[in-house]
Scaffold this active site. Sequence first.
Site, PDB file in Angstrom:
ATOM      1  N   ARG A  91     -10.790   0.291  14.503  1.00  8.39           N
ATOM      2  CA  ARG A  91     -10.959   1.185  13.353  1.00  8.39           C
ATOM      3  C   ARG A  91     -11.690   0.513  12.205  1.00  8.39           C
ATOM      4  NH1 ARG A  91      -4.730   1.131  10.823  1.00  8.39           N
ATOM      5  NH2 ARG A  91      -4.914  -1.010  10.127  1.00  8.39           N
TER       6      ARG A  91
ATOM      7  N   MET B  15      11.915  24.502   1.507  1.00  6.07           N
ATOM      8  CA  MET B  15      11.158  23.579   0.659  1.00  6.07           C
ATOM      9  C   MET B  15      12.086  22.800  -0.278  1.00  6.07           C
ATOM     10  SD  MET B  15       7.988  24.341  -1.922  1.00  6.07           S
ATOM     11  CE  MET B  15       7.075  25.290  -0.736  1.00  6.07           C
TER      12      MET B  15
ATOM     13  N   LYS C 215       0.829  -1.211   0.000  1.00  9.13           N
ATOM     14  CA  LYS C 215       0.000   0.000   0.000  1.00  9.13           C
ATOM     15  C   LYS C 215       0.862   1.259   0.000  1.00  9.13           C
ATOM     16  CE  LYS C 215      -0.090  -0.561   4.936  1.00  9.13           C
ATOM     17  NZ  LYS C 215      -0.811  -0.810   6.176  1.00  9.13           N
TER      18      LYS C 215
ATOM     19  N   TYR D 203      15.655  30.577   6.837  1.00  8.07           N
ATOM     20  CA  TYR D 203      14.516  31.369   7.333  1.00  8.07           C
ATOM     21  C   TYR D 203      14.624  31.530   8.846  1.00  8.07           C
ATOM     22  CZ  TYR D 203      12.081  30.867   2.866  1.00  8.07           C
ATOM     23  OH  TYR D 203      11.726  30.925   1.548  1.00  8.07           O
TER      24      TYR D 203
HETATM   25  C1  LIG Z   1      -0.038  -1.751   6.793  1.00  7.68           C
HETATM   26  C2  LIG Z   1      -0.689  -2.983   7.266  1.00  7.68           C
HETATM   27  C3  LIG Z   1       0.073  -4.112   7.571  1.00  7.68           C
HETATM   28  C4  LIG Z   1       1.586  -4.130   7.563  1.00  7.68           C
HETATM   29  O1  LIG Z   1       2.069  -3.656   8.784  1.00  7.68           O
HETATM   30  P1  LIG Z   1       3.635  -3.470   9.044  1.00  7.68           P
HETATM   31  O2  LIG Z   1       3.694  -2.984  10.431  1.00  7.68           O
HETATM   32  O3  LIG Z   1       4.106  -2.477   8.050  1.00  7.68           O
HETATM   33  O4  LIG Z   1       4.262  -4.792   8.843  1.00  7.68           O
HETATM   34  C5  LIG Z   1      -0.611  -5.266   7.895  1.00  7.68           C
HETATM   35  N1  LIG Z   1      -1.962  -5.301   7.941  1.00  7.68           N
HETATM   36  C6  LIG Z   1      -2.714  -4.228   7.683  1.00  7.68           C
HETATM   37  C7  LIG Z   1      -4.197  -4.319   7.778  1.00  7.68           C
HETATM   38  C8  LIG Z   1      -2.122  -3.028   7.345  1.00  7.68           C
HETATM   39  O5  LIG Z   1      -2.882  -1.955   7.097  1.00  7.68           O
END
Ligand SMILES: *Cc1c(COP(=O)(O)O)cnc(C)c1O
Length: 395
Positions: A146, A330, A40, A282
């Site tokens: 969540r 930046m 992801k 800055y």
């Molecule tokens: C991002 C995620 C993981 C991976 O977690 P890591 O700590 O990066 O290994 C696993 N399961 C879900 C549902 C996630 O969103």
Amino acid sequence: MSTDPRSRAWLEVDASALRANFLAVRSVVGEKSRILAMVKADGYGLGALETVRTLEPLGPWGYGVATVDEGARLRRAGIRRPVVLVSPLPAGQEVAARTEDLTVTISNLQALERLLKAFAEVSAEADPSTMVLPAFHLEVDTGMGRAGVPWRDLPVLLPRFQDLAQQGGAVLEACFTHFHSADEKGGEESVELQWNRLTQALGGLSLNDLPHGRKGDEPWIHAANSAAIFRSPGVAAHGCRPGIFLFGGCPGWNLPVPRPVASLRARIVRVQKALPGSTVGYGATHRAQGEEWWATVGVGYGDGLPRLLSNRGEAVLRGVRVPIVGRISMDLTVVECSSAMGGDPPRVGEVVTFLGQDGAAGVSLEEMAEWANTIHYEILTGFSPRLPRIWNATD
Ligand SMILES: *Cc1c(COP(=O)(O)O)cnc(C)c1O
């Protein structure tokens, strides 16, 4: 015409380290565990397509993404393994998810009803002889709070999910949960608590009592993130979802350190001998004490170099650590080079390393995250599109 990707600032990604980290996970979870490699957020900021191309020959079971677009990109690149959307699917995206052959995660009955409706629509147009029953995964909330079916509700709801799925011609392929504290000291206890909630909510059933999965395979459970894989490998026996470890991030307190994968490097664009009292950046927050050598480097917070590193973080020049002086802008950052010079002033065009190793010295992801008051995940995913990602397979 694009310019030389190493002309200003860039991210180097070590594909052989990524492979080694995957194999380290594989050796801990065993050959039977189905590895759902999490890619992801564009492969934790490093490039999802290149990540997947690197991992394909190593045989992960599938890939985990957060959005339909992320999954669709993998499909467009020709990836045929399962791609699981681990975040709740926004209403209205069901047809798109089905069309792209993405495996949706379900958290409630309404979501499953919407999904089955989309399955029916899409399959009405498909050739039934080539159809495989569409699969979905069920998330169980065992404390993360969540997403997922609350574990207390599962005993009542599970049969309803199963009935709905059967009527709708879909398959509950896997159930999963997500651990909230596997990375922390004493994380074993919270993992065990969440794992027990999950398995008890599933009726204390052995996995084989769950409904059958795709192509007659047994359905399975995946729960472990990187931290849980190494903290409590038993919970990864059937499947697991490693992310940060693959990309070189230490998974948590007192856990194995992966091989570093990403390096952030940038070139010096200007060198200035600063007289005592000169100011930089800055707010003029740094003032030269004695004579200092300031190298301006072509990287800034617009590239994802956290501004909190101003007057706080360090970089590496010629294998020696040098402090960041003044506020990070930046597009530009200034480092004070006296410690790295040995009588030979820095030159325009020389490379400064902000993350990763340069000779004997280096900056780790964890160190950078600490300077920036954040976690290494945010450092990686915060690198902006302006940085070319250069995948340098060294083998
Ligand atoms: C991002 C995620 C993981 C991976 O977690 P890591 O700590 O990066 O290994 C696993 N399961 C879900 C549902 C996630 O969103």
